[in-house]
Design a protein around this motif. Structure first.
Motif, short mmCIF file in Angstrom:
data_model
loop_
_atom_site.label_atom_id
_atom_site.label_comp_id
_atom_site.label_asym_id
_atom_site.label_seq_id
_atom_site.Cartn_x
_atom_site.Cartn_y
_atom_site.Cartn_z
N PRO A 73 0.83 -1.21 0.00
CA PRO A 73 0.00 0.00 0.00
C PRO A 73 0.86 1.26 0.00
O PRO A 73 1.98 1.27 0.50
CB PRO A 73 -0.78 -0.12 1.30
CG PRO A 73 0.15 -0.83 2.23
CD PRO A 73 0.92 -1.80 1.35
N GLN A 98 -7.00 -1.72 -4.71
CA GLN A 98 -5.80 -2.55 -4.85
C GLN A 98 -4.56 -1.88 -4.27
O GLN A 98 -3.68 -2.56 -3.75
CB GLN A 98 -5.52 -2.85 -6.33
CG GLN A 98 -6.49 -3.77 -7.00
CD GLN A 98 -6.18 -3.87 -8.49
OE1 GLN A 98 -5.04 -3.76 -8.92
NE2 GLN A 98 -7.22 -4.06 -9.29
N SER A 100 -4.32 0.69 -1.96
CA SER A 100 -4.42 1.36 -0.67
C SER A 100 -4.71 0.36 0.45
O SER A 100 -5.00 -0.80 0.20
CB SER A 100 -5.54 2.40 -0.72
OG SER A 100 -6.80 1.77 -0.87
N ASP A 101 -4.59 0.86 1.66
CA ASP A 101 -5.07 0.12 2.83
C ASP A 101 -5.79 1.12 3.74
O ASP A 101 -6.00 2.28 3.33
CB ASP A 101 -3.95 -0.65 3.54
CG ASP A 101 -2.91 0.24 4.20
OD1 ASP A 101 -3.10 1.48 4.32
OD2 ASP A 101 -1.87 -0.31 4.63
N SER A 102 -6.12 0.72 4.93
CA SER A 102 -6.91 1.59 5.80
C SER A 102 -6.16 2.85 6.23
O SER A 102 -6.79 3.81 6.69
CB SER A 102 -7.38 0.81 7.04
OG SER A 102 -6.26 0.39 7.79
N LYS A 103 -4.85 2.87 6.09
CA LYS A 103 -4.06 4.04 6.50
C LYS A 103 -3.77 4.99 5.33
O LYS A 103 -3.29 6.09 5.54
CB LYS A 103 -2.74 3.59 7.11
CG LYS A 103 -2.92 2.79 8.38
CD LYS A 103 -1.58 2.31 8.89
CE LYS A 103 -1.80 1.36 10.06
NZ LYS A 103 -0.56 0.69 10.44
N THR A 104 -4.04 4.57 4.12
CA THR A 104 -3.74 5.39 2.94
C THR A 104 -4.65 6.61 2.88
O THR A 104 -5.86 6.49 3.07
CB THR A 104 -3.92 4.56 1.65
OG1 THR A 104 -3.08 3.41 1.71
CG2 THR A 104 -3.59 5.38 0.41
#
Length: 136
Positions: A73, A98, A100-104
């Motif tokens: 990410p 695809q 990113s994640d929850s912190k992006t």
């Protein structure tokens, strides 16, 4: 970027639909590690322009298609004036998921190219938390 350079300094940033690469260049100038992406046919100009930046990687990316050359990410994903083709929105949203994640943090700016704005916001409402970024 200009008003809050500290939010990007030292971060891994990805620019979608980079075009001429201006946003990615500015990100690199404030100290971000940047990957700029666009369609293969746009890469020669993008490579030439981003050569003035520091730590800028140029990669091909077709929205909706996994890219082995992008390594998620990312801390920050940016896009400028990329919400103009309604039919591309599902692939754009898939790409955001695809990469990113929850912190992006995902930051889009737009003005003239907003024909698919409503379609985009409808598509991301259930997947991301949205907020307006103040101008000052």
């Amino acid at each position: 970027i200009e008003k809050w350079p500290e939010k990007f300094r030292g971060r891994r940033c990805l620019e979608l639909g980079a075009g001429c690469g201006l946003v990615g260049i500015v990100l690199s100038k404030v100290g971000a590690s940047v990957t700029v992406t666009d369609l293969e046919c746009n890469l020669p100009l993008l490579q030439e322009n981003t050569s003035i930046g520091k730590d800028v990687d140029v990669q091909p990316l077709v929205w909706g298609t996994p890219s082995p050359k992008c390594s998620p990410p990312y801390d920050v994903i940016v896009g400028c004036d990329i919400m103009y083709i309604r039919e591309a929105i599902p692939d754009l949203v898939d790409t955001l998921m695809q990469l990113s994640d929850s912190k992006t943090k995902i930051i889009f700016s737009y003005g003239r190219n907003r024909f698919a704005e409503e379609t985009f916001f409808d598509a991301i409402t259930s997947k991301f938390t949205m907020m307006d970024v103040p101008e000052s």
